[in-house]
Design an enzyme around this catalytic site. Structure first.
Site, PDB file in Angstrom:
ATOM      1  N   LYS A  67       0.836  -1.203   0.000  1.00 46.83           N
ATOM      2  CA  LYS A  67       0.000   0.000   0.000  1.00 46.83           C
ATOM      3  C   LYS A  67       0.879   1.266   0.000  1.00 46.83           C
ATOM      4  O   LYS A  67       2.093   1.190   0.241  1.00 46.83           O
ATOM      5  CB  LYS A  67      -0.926  -0.041   1.223  1.00 46.83           C
ATOM      6  CG  LYS A  67      -1.920  -1.220   1.185  1.00 46.83           C
ATOM      7  CD  LYS A  67      -2.874  -1.149   2.370  1.00 46.83           C
ATOM      8  CE  LYS A  67      -3.888  -2.283   2.335  1.00 46.83           C
ATOM      9  NZ  LYS A  67      -4.877  -2.192   3.414  1.00 46.83           N
ATOM     10  N   TYR A 107     -11.988  -1.780  -4.041  1.00 41.31           N
ATOM     11  CA  TYR A 107     -12.527  -2.048  -2.701  1.00 41.31           C
ATOM     12  C   TYR A 107     -14.049  -1.974  -2.657  1.00 41.31           C
ATOM     13  O   TYR A 107     -14.623  -1.736  -1.581  1.00 41.31           O
ATOM     14  CB  TYR A 107     -11.923  -1.072  -1.689  1.00 41.31           C
ATOM     15  CG  TYR A 107     -10.592  -1.534  -1.111  1.00 41.31           C
ATOM     16  CD1 TYR A 107     -10.498  -2.720  -0.382  1.00 41.31           C
ATOM     17  CD2 TYR A 107      -9.438  -0.771  -1.260  1.00 41.31           C
ATOM     18  CE1 TYR A 107      -9.294  -3.145   0.163  1.00 41.31           C
ATOM     19  CE2 TYR A 107      -8.222  -1.191  -0.712  1.00 41.31           C
ATOM     20  CZ  TYR A 107      -8.168  -2.373   0.004  1.00 41.31           C
ATOM     21  OH  TYR A 107      -6.976  -2.793   0.561  1.00 41.31           O
ATOM     22  N   ASN A 170      -1.940  -0.135   6.880  1.00 43.15           N
ATOM     23  CA  ASN A 170      -1.398  -1.404   7.387  1.00 43.15           C
ATOM     24  C   ASN A 170      -0.515  -2.117   6.363  1.00 43.15           C
ATOM     25  O   ASN A 170      -0.406  -3.333   6.333  1.00 43.15           O
ATOM     26  CB  ASN A 170      -2.528  -2.305   7.908  1.00 43.15           C
ATOM     27  CG  ASN A 170      -3.589  -2.563   6.860  1.00 43.15           C
ATOM     28  OD1 ASN A 170      -3.426  -2.158   5.710  1.00 43.15           O
ATOM     29  ND2 ASN A 170      -4.653  -3.248   7.233  1.00 43.15           N
ATOM     30  N   HIS A 173      -1.943  -5.485   1.346  1.00 48.29           N
ATOM     31  CA  HIS A 173      -3.240  -6.109   1.065  1.00 48.29           C
ATOM     32  C   HIS A 173      -2.972  -7.536   0.590  1.00 48.29           C
ATOM     33  O   HIS A 173      -1.971  -7.782  -0.092  1.00 48.29           O
ATOM     34  CB  HIS A 173      -3.972  -5.352  -0.044  1.00 48.29           C
ATOM     35  CG  HIS A 173      -5.130  -6.139  -0.606  1.00 48.29           C
ATOM     36  ND1 HIS A 173      -6.376  -6.129  -0.019  1.00 48.29           N
ATOM     37  CD2 HIS A 173      -5.192  -7.002  -1.663  1.00 48.29           C
ATOM     38  CE1 HIS A 173      -7.170  -6.952  -0.702  1.00 48.29           C
ATOM     39  NE2 HIS A 173      -6.478  -7.493  -1.707  1.00 48.29           N
ATOM     40  N   GLU A 184      -9.315 -10.173  -8.109  1.00 50.27           N
ATOM     41  CA  GLU A 184      -8.342  -9.110  -7.820  1.00 50.27           C
ATOM     42  C   GLU A 184      -7.132  -9.172  -8.749  1.00 50.27           C
ATOM     43  O   GLU A 184      -6.614  -8.129  -9.158  1.00 50.27           O
ATOM     44  CB  GLU A 184      -7.909  -9.198  -6.350  1.00 50.27           C
ATOM     45  CG  GLU A 184      -9.052  -8.846  -5.398  1.00 50.27           C
ATOM     46  CD  GLU A 184      -8.645  -8.828  -3.927  1.00 50.27           C
ATOM     47  OE1 GLU A 184      -9.444  -8.352  -3.113  1.00 50.27           O
ATOM     48  OE2 GLU A 184      -7.537  -9.306  -3.585  1.00 50.27           O
TER      49      GLU A 184
HETATM   50  N1  UDP Z   1      -9.773  -0.863   7.208  1.00 45.96           N
HETATM   51  C1  UDP Z   1      -9.933   0.319   7.940  1.00 45.96           C
HETATM   52  N2  UDP Z   1     -10.692   0.275   9.082  1.00 45.96           N
HETATM   53  C2  UDP Z   1     -11.304  -0.847   9.528  1.00 45.96           C
HETATM   54  C3  UDP Z   1     -11.142  -2.039   8.776  1.00 45.96           C
HETATM   55  C4  UDP Z   1     -10.382  -2.005   7.633  1.00 45.96           C
HETATM   56  O1  UDP Z   1      -9.396   1.352   7.577  1.00 45.96           O
HETATM   57  O2  UDP Z   1     -11.972  -0.832  10.568  1.00 45.96           O
HETATM   58  C5  UDP Z   1      -8.950  -0.848   5.977  1.00 45.96           C
HETATM   59  C6  UDP Z   1      -7.603  -1.511   6.143  1.00 45.96           C
HETATM   60  O3  UDP Z   1      -6.644  -0.821   5.354  1.00 45.96           O
HETATM   61  C7  UDP Z   1      -7.869  -2.894   5.592  1.00 45.96           C
HETATM   62  C8  UDP Z   1      -8.808  -2.571   4.439  1.00 45.96           C
HETATM   63  O4  UDP Z   1      -9.642  -1.532   4.954  1.00 45.96           O
HETATM   64  O5  UDP Z   1      -6.680  -3.518   5.190  1.00 45.96           O
HETATM   65  C9  UDP Z   1      -9.677  -3.704   3.962  1.00 45.96           C
HETATM   66  O6  UDP Z   1     -10.363  -4.253   5.074  1.00 45.96           O
HETATM   67  P1  UDP Z   1     -10.495  -5.819   5.279  1.00 45.96           P
HETATM   68  O7  UDP Z   1     -11.492  -6.040   6.358  1.00 45.96           O
HETATM   69  O8  UDP Z   1     -10.744  -6.472   3.958  1.00 45.96           O
HETATM   70  O9  UDP Z   1      -9.065  -6.229   5.863  1.00 45.96           O
HETATM   71  P2  UDP Z   1      -7.835  -7.025   5.185  1.00 45.96           P
HETATM   72  O10 UDP Z   1      -8.416  -8.076   4.289  1.00 45.96           O
HETATM   73  O11 UDP Z   1      -7.002  -6.013   4.430  1.00 45.96           O
HETATM   74  O12 UDP Z   1      -7.103  -7.594   6.361  1.00 45.96           O
HETATM   75 MG    MG Z   2      -9.872  -7.954   2.804  1.00 40.05          MG
END
Ligand code: UDP
Ligand code: MG
Length: 196
Positions: A67, A107, A170, A173, A184
């Site tokens: 990211k 997303y 974080n 992805h 994706e």
């Molecule tokens: N995210 C956020 N706040 C939240 C949950 C997710 O900003 O409470 C962001 C974070 O960058 C995350 C992305 O949205 O990686 C996609 O969320 P997902 O639940 O799919 O998590 P991931 O699969 O990336 O672990």
């Molecule tokens: Mg996810």
């Protein structure tokens, strides 16, 4: 066509009464790799076709993104090193900057979530590195290397535990299922761009 499943012979061996099933092949495996499977023996071509088939069945692909925070903080090498150390093959890789629209498209499963606006602003705020990772069980392997979404809950030694600064920022992805991975990967790469 030969009656043995998987055998590529067009016709039965005329010198035998019946073809022998694959169940009986292993005992004869070392006898010869010269002759045909219908003689109860197997050719090296047959063996490599079978091996390739099993490899294909075990092989998985997933999409990884470093990211904007990861790229900006010079973490590309660190992330790639962790994949390679884990035995994951990088089958495709490129750097690009998403537009807000492209980030929203990527997303869109999260479009109803409260963090959608902020997340897609962040994802389009700078360059990202997108990769196709390949290997056995690579979808889960990548998720294990990444750690939990919330870096505060991520296990020690995971990318997010070690480098994330925020639940949103974080670093990485990773696709979460075979169906998501296929969608994706296709969002960023054509089949021609994925190296075997
Ligand atoms: N995210 C956020 N706040 C939240 C949950 C997710 O900003 O409470 C962001 C974070 O960058 C995350 C992305 O949205 O990686 C996609 O969320 P997902 O639940 O799919 O998590 P991931 O699969 O990336 O672990
Ligand atoms: Mg996810």
């Amino acid at each position: 066509m030969c009656c043995i499943p998987g055998c590529l012979r067009l016709a039965r061996n005329p010198h035998r009464d019946s073809c022998e099933g694959p169940g009986r092949l292993p005992a004869r495996f070392s006898d010869s790799l010269q002759t045909d499977v219908c003689n109860g023996k197997i050719t090296s071509t047959y063996v490599s076709l079978k091996i390739n088939k099993y490899k294909e069945l075990l092989m998985e692909r997933t999409l990884s993104i470093i990211k904007p925070d990861g790229v900006q903080r010079n973490l590309i090498g660190e992330v790639v090193k962790r994949f390679e150390k884990a035995g994951i093959r990088i089958a495709a890789m490129k750097m690009l900057r998403l537009t807000k629209q492209q980030a929203m498209g990527f997303y869109k499963v999260h479009q109803e979530r409260p963090f959608f606006e902020s997340l897609t602003d962040f994802m389009s705020s700078g360059p990202v590195v997108v990769m196709v990772l390949e290997g056995g069980d690579v979808i889960q392997k990548n998720r294990d290397l990444m750690g939990a979404t919330n870096y505060k809950e991520a296990a020690e030694g995971t990318i997010r535990h070690d480098f994330a600064t925020d639940i949103e920022k974080n670093v990485v992805h990773g696709s979460d299922s075979p169906a998501t991975a296929a969608t994706e990967i296709a969002y960023f790469f054509s089949e021609l761009e994925i190296c075997r």
